[in-house]
Design a protein around this motif. Sequence first.
Motif, PDB file in Angstrom:
ATOM      1  N   GLU A 159       0.839  -1.195   0.000  1.00 36.83           N
ATOM      2  CA  GLU A 159       0.000   0.000   0.000  1.00 36.83           C
ATOM      3  C   GLU A 159       0.876   1.248   0.000  1.00 36.83           C
ATOM      4  OE1 GLU A 159      -3.394  -0.224   0.008  1.00 36.83           O
ATOM      5  OE2 GLU A 159      -3.267  -2.400   0.073  1.00 36.83           O
ATOM      6  N   GLY A 160       0.326   2.331  -0.521  1.00 39.59           N
ATOM      7  CA  GLY A 160       1.034   3.609  -0.499  1.00 39.59           C
ATOM      8  C   GLY A 160       0.654   4.447  -1.705  1.00 39.59           C
ATOM      9  N   ASN A 161       0.767   5.771  -1.544  1.00 37.93           N
ATOM     10  CA  ASN A 161       0.397   6.676  -2.630  1.00 37.93           C
ATOM     11  C   ASN A 161       1.401   6.648  -3.778  1.00 37.93           C
ATOM     12  OD1 ASN A 161      -1.903   7.490  -1.299  1.00 37.93           O
ATOM     13  ND2 ASN A 161      -0.878   9.173  -0.261  1.00 37.93           N
ATOM     14  N   ILE A 162       2.672   6.340  -3.459  1.00 38.14           N
ATOM     15  CA  ILE A 162       3.701   6.218  -4.495  1.00 38.14           C
ATOM     16  C   ILE A 162       4.610   5.050  -4.133  1.00 38.14           C
ATOM     17  CG2 ILE A 162       3.701   8.667  -5.171  1.00 38.14           C
ATOM     18  CD1 ILE A 162       6.238   8.987  -3.463  1.00 38.14           C
ATOM     19  N   SER A 218       4.558   1.855  -4.577  1.00 34.93           N
ATOM     20  CA  SER A 218       3.919   0.694  -3.959  1.00 34.93           C
ATOM     21  C   SER A 218       3.208  -0.107  -5.042  1.00 34.93           C
ATOM     22  CB  SER A 218       2.905   1.137  -2.905  1.00 34.93           C
ATOM     23  OG  SER A 218       1.815   1.789  -3.526  1.00 34.93           O
ATOM     24  N   THR A 244       0.076  -0.847  -4.975  1.00 39.56           N
ATOM     25  CA  THR A 244      -1.191  -0.143  -5.191  1.00 39.56           C
ATOM     26  C   THR A 244      -1.007   0.976  -6.217  1.00 39.56           C
ATOM     27  OG1 THR A 244      -1.817  -0.598  -2.908  1.00 39.56           O
ATOM     28  CG2 THR A 244      -3.061   1.107  -4.041  1.00 39.56           C
ATOM     29  N   TYR A 245       0.078   1.712  -6.091  1.00 42.27           N
ATOM     30  CA  TYR A 245       0.377   2.796  -7.023  1.00 42.27           C
ATOM     31  C   TYR A 245       0.560   2.249  -8.441  1.00 42.27           C
ATOM     32  CZ  TYR A 245       2.998   6.509  -9.340  1.00 42.27           C
ATOM     33  OH  TYR A 245       3.430   7.458 -10.229  1.00 42.27           O
ATOM     34  N   LYS A 254      -2.814   1.254  -9.889  1.00 42.21           N
ATOM     35  CA  LYS A 254      -3.628   2.419 -10.256  1.00 42.21           C
ATOM     36  C   LYS A 254      -3.110   3.061 -11.536  1.00 42.21           C
ATOM     37  CE  LYS A 254      -4.942   7.046  -8.745  1.00 42.21           C
ATOM     38  NZ  LYS A 254      -4.598   7.588 -10.060  1.00 42.21           N
ATOM     39  N   GLU A 255      -1.820   3.267 -11.621  1.00 41.74           N
ATOM     40  CA  GLU A 255      -1.247   3.911 -12.804  1.00 41.74           C
ATOM     41  C   GLU A 255      -1.462   3.051 -14.050  1.00 41.74           C
ATOM     42  OE1 GLU A 255       0.416   7.030 -13.164  1.00 41.74           O
ATOM     43  OE2 GLU A 255      -0.621   7.281 -11.255  1.00 41.74           O
TER      44      GLU A 255
END
Length: 146
Positions: free
Chosen positions: A61-64, A66, A68-69, A72-73
Motif C-alpha cells: 500500500e502507499g500513494n507512491i 507501492s 497499489t500505485y 492504479k497507474e
Amino acid sequence: MERVNLNRQVFDKQKFHDTVDTEFSELGVENQDLSFFDVNLATQEDFFTLYSKLFFEIPKEGNINSHTYLIKESTDFVGAQKRSSDIQALLDEIAELRRENLELRTEAIKKVVEENGGVLDIPESENNASLNTNSRTPSNPSLNIS
C-alpha cells in the motif's frame, strides 16, 4: 571384549551463542546495491528484471512506490475506468429490463385475475405444487389480487 573410550567435547552455552549465529536468515538472498544503475540507459527488460528482484521489497500500500500505485497507474493507462463505466451502464440496463419485466408480468396476472372474477384458478400439478401461497410476488400465480 575390547574396551572403547568415548570422549565428548562440551561447549560453554554462552560462548556458543557468542560464537554461532543462531538467527534465521534467507540463503542466497543478497541486498543488491542499485546505485550503479543508470535510469537513462534502462530498457523494458531491465525494468522487469528489477521488478522481479524487488517485488517483495515493494510495499503493498502507499500513494507512491507501492504495488497499489503501480496498479492504479497501469489501470488508468489501460483504460479500465472506461470499461468499468461500460459495465455499469450494462448493469443499469439489466436492472431497467428487470423492472419492465416485473411490470409486464404483474399486469398479465392482474388481467387474468380480472377475467376470472378476481380469483386466479390454477389446477394443481407438479409444476406449481410447491408454490408458496403466502409469497406475494408477481411470479406466484396463486395470488388473489383485488
